[in-house]
Design an enzyme around this catalytic site. Structure first.
Site, PDB file in Angstrom:
ATOM      1  N   CYS A   2      -6.915  -0.810   7.584  1.00  0.00           N
ATOM      2  CA  CYS A   2      -7.433  -0.279   8.839  1.00  0.00           C
ATOM      3  C   CYS A   2      -6.549  -0.766   9.981  1.00  0.00           C
ATOM      4  CB  CYS A   2      -8.869  -0.673   9.147  1.00  0.00           C
ATOM      5  SG  CYS A   2     -10.036  -0.125   7.930  1.00  0.00           S
ATOM      6  N   ARG A  27      -1.681   1.645   7.785  1.00  0.00           N
ATOM      7  CA  ARG A  27      -2.725   0.692   7.392  1.00  0.00           C
ATOM      8  C   ARG A  27      -3.985   1.392   6.869  1.00  0.00           C
ATOM      9  NH1 ARG A  27      -1.749  -4.317   9.558  1.00  0.00           N
ATOM     10  NH2 ARG A  27      -3.926  -4.887   9.257  1.00  0.00           N
ATOM     11  N   TRP A  74      -9.281   2.821   6.447  1.00  0.00           N
ATOM     12  CA  TRP A  74      -9.085   2.820   4.996  1.00  0.00           C
ATOM     13  C   TRP A  74     -10.430   2.412   4.441  1.00  0.00           C
ATOM     14  CZ3 TRP A  74      -9.319  -0.227   0.632  1.00  0.00           C
ATOM     15  CH2 TRP A  74      -8.553   0.189  -0.463  1.00  0.00           C
ATOM     16  N   ASN A 100     -11.489  -4.252  11.556  1.00  0.00           N
ATOM     17  CA  ASN A 100     -10.597  -4.273  10.394  1.00  0.00           C
ATOM     18  C   ASN A 100     -11.006  -5.467   9.544  1.00  0.00           C
ATOM     19  OD1 ASN A 100      -7.161  -5.416  10.033  1.00  0.00           O
ATOM     20  ND2 ASN A 100      -8.442  -4.384   8.571  1.00  0.00           N
ATOM     21  N   GLY A 101     -11.391  -5.196   8.301  1.00  0.00           N
ATOM     22  CA  GLY A 101     -11.797  -6.294   7.420  1.00  0.00           C
ATOM     23  C   GLY A 101     -13.056  -5.932   6.663  1.00  0.00           C
ATOM     24  N   GLU A 483       9.862  -1.672 -10.730  1.00  0.00           N
ATOM     25  CA  GLU A 483       9.830  -1.205  -9.338  1.00  0.00           C
ATOM     26  C   GLU A 483      10.054   0.314  -9.271  1.00  0.00           C
ATOM     27  OE1 GLU A 483       8.838  -2.045  -6.627  1.00  0.00           O
ATOM     28  OE2 GLU A 483       9.980  -1.062  -5.064  1.00  0.00           O
ATOM     29  N   LYS A 487       7.422   2.903  -7.627  1.00  0.00           N
ATOM     30  CA  LYS A 487       7.760   3.832  -6.529  1.00  0.00           C
ATOM     31  C   LYS A 487       7.372   5.255  -6.906  1.00  0.00           C
ATOM     32  CE  LYS A 487       8.085   1.689  -3.927  1.00  0.00           C
ATOM     33  NZ  LYS A 487       8.094   0.289  -3.803  1.00  0.00           N
ATOM     34  N   GLU A 490       3.393   5.724  -7.110  1.00  0.00           N
ATOM     35  CA  GLU A 490       2.586   5.563  -5.899  1.00  0.00           C
ATOM     36  C   GLU A 490       2.782   6.693  -4.896  1.00  0.00           C
ATOM     37  OE1 GLU A 490       3.274   2.080  -3.490  1.00  0.00           O
ATOM     38  OE2 GLU A 490       5.409   2.113  -3.903  1.00  0.00           O
ATOM     39  N   HIS A 506       7.340  -1.414 -29.811  1.00  0.00           N
ATOM     40  CA  HIS A 506       6.055  -2.067 -30.102  1.00  0.00           C
ATOM     41  C   HIS A 506       4.878  -1.250 -29.588  1.00  0.00           C
ATOM     42  CE1 HIS A 506       8.105  -5.613 -31.579  1.00  0.00           C
ATOM     43  NE2 HIS A 506       8.951  -5.450 -30.575  1.00  0.00           N
ATOM     44  N   LYS A 605      -0.746  -0.127   3.639  1.00  0.00           N
ATOM     45  CA  LYS A 605       0.460  -0.949   3.568  1.00  0.00           C
ATOM     46  C   LYS A 605       0.144  -2.426   3.435  1.00  0.00           C
ATOM     47  CE  LYS A 605       5.135  -1.342   4.775  1.00  0.00           C
ATOM     48  NZ  LYS A 605       5.590  -1.047   3.411  1.00  0.00           N
TER      49      LYS A 605
END
Ligand code: F6R
Length: 610
Positions: A2, A27, A74, A100-101, A483, A487, A490, A506, A605
């Site tokens: 947020c 955010r 968010w 925010n939180g 990585e 990328k 996401e 395996h 983010k």
């Protein structure tokens, strides 16, 4: 998660709030809203969707006033609906706030308030309960009410509040979630979750600490600590400028940030490599004795930052004598940790606000370990809590998918490795000289890859039908495969998994068929022949193979379907090069699929809650 913004001053309030929210959209971006007050008239406008949707609504329903707050959400408590979007008012609409939180005890508070206060809550959010609680505590002095509020709330919160009873003031409170305030000194004052929202107006900001409260007015800013005592706060000058927070002509921040990576490498090394020697003494006040006293090295991070740590681990284990442990913060914080005075713990976090990383750092601190932050944000909570800091020098990263900060993290961690190795007496002058030359050549090599982006765009276009990808790498290329897969998934929402190439037999090999492309990170190194066998195995199952290999390597010509060549480098340094085509592949792939590249669904983010 947020984003919060607040403004009081002569500019058009809704413009400042919308501009601020746009720069905080990384955010959270499922809904957005603003509250503007004109004397004691209050206007609240909110909308589901992106800030652009709110902006469109404001065009049809313009509001004006003299001070206001805004929020981009968010969702945590309550679904993505207009009613759940912030700002939230108390039941009698005396005040309005953005948050925010997460408030962990909001159910108990709501129950307790229901027995004393009449009215029906409109939303399912914890925030509306906070507004009502604050209103119940307010007896004419907002700072006193906020001091009491802090003692009653459990969880993390950053709040910005407007009150009809206290016009022309914005009140702020921070506990666990970031909040920064700033003024131009010309009759206007700002608050925000992060610096980019304020940067167009001022580079001088004050970071609130946990428990701090602030009152913003046209005259400036006043501060109190958690006990309600007035305090002075230090002004920090930010060396980022406003051009760093716009797209600079690129269609997406992610593409801009990928293209900045040569510069990020140069900035990361400037003043830290002098005469082919790594010198971090200006930032790290460590003596040789300190370094020799540390036996254990823990590196803790999340997501992409964790993969940077894993890459650096391979280099660190070769050139230093530490007993090294690298872990994701969400696991580390709940394990049995043997960290003490003989431990150097490195916390890698772009934002410096990741809840799990912060919790891990607090554990190490309580056990007596030495804590170092590798972060991009010098005013972040992590940076302010640790003993030592190494800054990434990447500039603000707005795209939700981390790219240039990954590059910056690897650069800083490699410099740290060389520095530690030397202080431990394990790196010769000649060796250090060679590594410094390798590092200094990297920006040019990265830029030469960036000049060939068209090849990756074309390559990505060939695989848009694929719904699963496998990424493989060995040794130092394994974290890069991780990585690359992160990328891709996401930002494109296409399933991608990475394995150490030797693990393919395996289990994952069962997935292979002509519909599952295998991306193999295989620069020329001591393990590339082994990886070659894995390529043959994939081909035998008719899986298309896309290889990232070293220029001049002809061994893959008859096997891989597509090859992207990167310049050659000493094998420890190949990750700086092999990751770039994977970032670009993911970007173009997601673009072909029409995805929201800078703001992928469900992601934020900085993950400021557990
Ligand atoms: C992925 C990504 C995340 C972050 C992770 C940690 O592209 O950006 O995986 O790396 O959330 O964030 P920081 O580094 O801010 O602690």
């Amino acid at each position: 998660m947020c984003g919060i913004v607040g403004y009081i001053g002569p500019r058009k309030i809704s413009d400042v709030l919308i501009r601020g929210l746009r720069s905080l959209e990384y955010r959270g971006y499922d809904s957005a809203g603003i509250a503007i007050m004109d004397k004691s008239e209050m206007y609240v406008v909110k909308e589901v969707g992106k800030v652009a949707d709110l902006e469109a609504l404001l065009e049809t329903r313009p509001v004006s006033g003299t001070f206001g707050i805004g929020h981009t959400r968010w969702a945590t408590h309550g679904g993505v609906t207009q009613v759940n979007a912030h700002p939230h008012e108390d039941l009698s609409s005396r005040l309005v706030l953005v948050h925010n939180g997460i408030i962990e005890n909001y159910r108990e508070i709501r129950k307790d308030l229901s027995s004393r206060r009449e009215g029906t809550y409109k939303s399912e959010t914890d925030t509306e309960v906070v507004a009502e609680l604050l209103s119940s505590l307010y007896r004419g002095n907002m700072v006193e009410a906020l001091t009491e509020l802090q003692g009653l709330l459990k969880g993390s919160f950053a709040l910005a509040i407007l009150s009809r009873d206290d016009p022309d003031r914005i009140y702020c409170l921070r506990q666990g979630s970031p909040l920064v305030v700033g003024t131009t000194g010309k009759g206007e004052t700002f608050c925000a979750s992060d610096v980019p929202a304020i940067l167009p107006y001022t580079q001088d900001v004050v970071y609130l600490d946990d428990g701090d409260m602030a009152e913003l007015s046209r005259e400036g800013m006043k501060f109190w600590n958690s006990r309600g005592e007035p305090i002075e706060k230090k002004i920090s000058h930010i060396d980022w400028d406003v051009t760093m927070v716009d797209k600079g002509g690129y269609p997406h921040f992610m593409l801009k940030e990928i293209n900045e990576q040569g510069a990020v490498l140069r900035n990361s090394m400037a003043k830290r490599i002098v005469d082919e020697r790594v010198d971090l003494s200006a930032e790290l006040p460590w003596t040789e004795e300190d370094v020799r006293g540390w036996k254990k090295l823990h590196i803790v991070a999340c997501g992409t930052s964790y993969y940077a740590a894993l890459t650096a681990e391979r280099f660190l284990e070769r050139i230093t004598g530490f007993d090294i442990r690298v872990d994701v913060a969400s696991e580390y914080r709940y394990r049995t940790i043997s960290a003490d005075r003989d431990t150097l713990a490195v916390f890698v976090s772009q934002s410096g606000e990741t809840a799990d990383t912060l919790a891990a750092e607090r554990i190490v601190k309580s056990l007596g370990g030495r804590c170092l932050a590798v972060t991009n944000v010098i005013g972040s909570t992590l940076a302010r809590e640790v003993d030592d800091i190494l800054q990434l020098k990447a500039g603000p990263e707005i795209g939700v998918a981390a790219t240039k900060t990954f590059m910056g993290q690897m650069a800083v961690l490699y410099l740290l490795a060389i520095y530690l190795g030397r202080l431990q007496g394990r790196v010769t002058r000649e060796q250090e000289r060679l590594w410094c030359r390798e590092l200094l050549a990297l920006p040019y090599k990265v830029e030469s890859i960036l000049q060939r982006q068209g090849e990756l765009q074309e390559m990505a276009g060939l695989y848009t039908h694929a719904r699963d990808f496998l990424f493989l790498g060995r040794g130092i290329s394994y974290p890069i495969a991780l990585e690359g897969a992160l990328k891709l998934k996401e930002i494109s929402y296409v399933h991608a998994e990475a394995y150490a190439a030797g693990e393919m037999k395996h289990g994952p090999i069962a997935l292979l068929d002509p519909r599952v492309p295998v991306v193999v990170v295989t620069p020329r190194d001591a393990l590339s022949e082994k990886t070659f066998s894995n390529i043959l195995e994939a081909k035998a199952r008719k899986a298309p193979v896309i290889a990232v290999a070293t220029e001049g390597d002809e061994s893959l010509d008859d096997t891989a379907d597509r090859i992207f060549f990167v310049p050659s480098a000493a094998e420890e340094f190949s990750p700086f090069l092999t990751v770039v085509p994977l970032q670009l592949f993911a970007y173009h792939f997601a673009r072909f699929l029409g995805c929201h590249i800078d703001q992928p669904r469900n992601l934020a983010k900085s993950v400021t809650v557990e």
